[in-house]
Motif scaffolding. Structure first.
Motif: not given
Length: 194
Positions: A157-159, A130-132, A122-125
Motif C-alpha cells: 500500500s505504500n507507493s 510521477d509514479t506513472e 499508485l498515487p500520482d506522486k
C-alpha cells in the motif's frame, strides 16, 4: 569483463552510460531526479552492476523524456554487455518483501521483448516524482534490452515501498539471469541463439 557503453543525444536528453556487469554495485553520476537517483542506486547495489552515468534532460518540461530515455540506454547497455549470452543462466526470478509490500520480478533474457506490469494503481506522486513513469521506464528497458519482463505486486500500500521493491527485485533477477552457469557450455536455448 562484460560491459556496455551507450550514448544518446536528442533535443530532449543527453545521456552517456557505461554498465559493467562484474562490478561492486556502485552508481557514479546522477539522473538529475532525486527519487530516481535513489532507485538507480538501489538497482546498482542489488545487481552488483557498476553504472557510470552522465545525464541531462529537459526537466523544465517534466521527467518523462529523461526516465524513458534512461530506460532505453540502460537496456541497450545491458544487451551489449551480455554479448552472445553464451554460458548465462538466462532466467531470473526474485521476490522482495518490504514491510507490507511484496514484489515479484521474473524475466527471460530471450531477445524477445515483452512487459507485463501488474501493479495496483499508485498515487500520482511519490514526493515530486510521477509514479506513472515507473512502467514507462520498465517498458523502455525491457524493449531495448530484449527482455521478457514480468513485474507483479503481490501486496503493498505504500507507493515508495512498491517502487523500491520493483527496482530491488529487478536488480536481483537480472543479476541471477546474467550470471554465468558453469554447466552451460553454449547459448542456453534449443534454437542455438538468443
Amino acid at each position: 569483463m562484460r560491459q556496455g557503453m551507450v550514448e544518446r543525444n536528442t533535443a530532449e536528453t543527453q545521456i552517456k552510460l557505461m554498465l559493467q556487469l562484474e562490478g561492486e554495485g556502485k552508481l557514479t553520476g546522477s539522473t538529475g531526479i532525486g527519487f530516481f537517483d535513489h532507485m538507480m542506486t538501489l538497482f546498482c547495489r542489488h545487481s552488483l552492476f557498476d553504472c557510470t552515468l552522465e545525464m541531462t534532460g529537459d526537466l523544465d518540461v517534466d521527467e518523462h523524456h529523461s526516465i524513458e530515455d534512461l530506460g532505453l540506454v540502460l537496456g541497450q547497455a545491458f544487451r551489449e554487455a551480455l554479448g552472445d549470452k553464451a554460458g548465462i543462466n538466462r532466467y531470473g526470478t526474485f521476490f522482495v518483501p518490504m514491510d507490507e509490500t511484496l514484489i515479484m520480478v521474473s524475466l527471460d533474457l530471450s531477445g524477445r521483448p515483452y512487459l507485463v506490469c501488474d501493479l495496483a494503481p499508485l498515487p500520482d506522486k511519490v514526493g515530486n516524482f510521477d509514479t506513472e513513469l515507473v512502467p514507462e521506464f520498465l517498458r523502455a528497458f525491457a524493449f531495448s534490452g530484449g527482455i521478457t519482463l514480468h513485474v507483479r505486486q503481490i501486496s503493498g500500500s505504500n507507493s515508495h515501498h512498491i517502487i523500491e521493491g520493483i527496482f530491488k527485485a529487478l536488480a536481483r533477477a537480472l543479476r541471477q539471469a546474467a550470471a554465468r552457469d558453469n554447466l552451460e557450455k553454449g547459448i542456453p536455448s534449443s534454437k542455438g541463439i538468443l
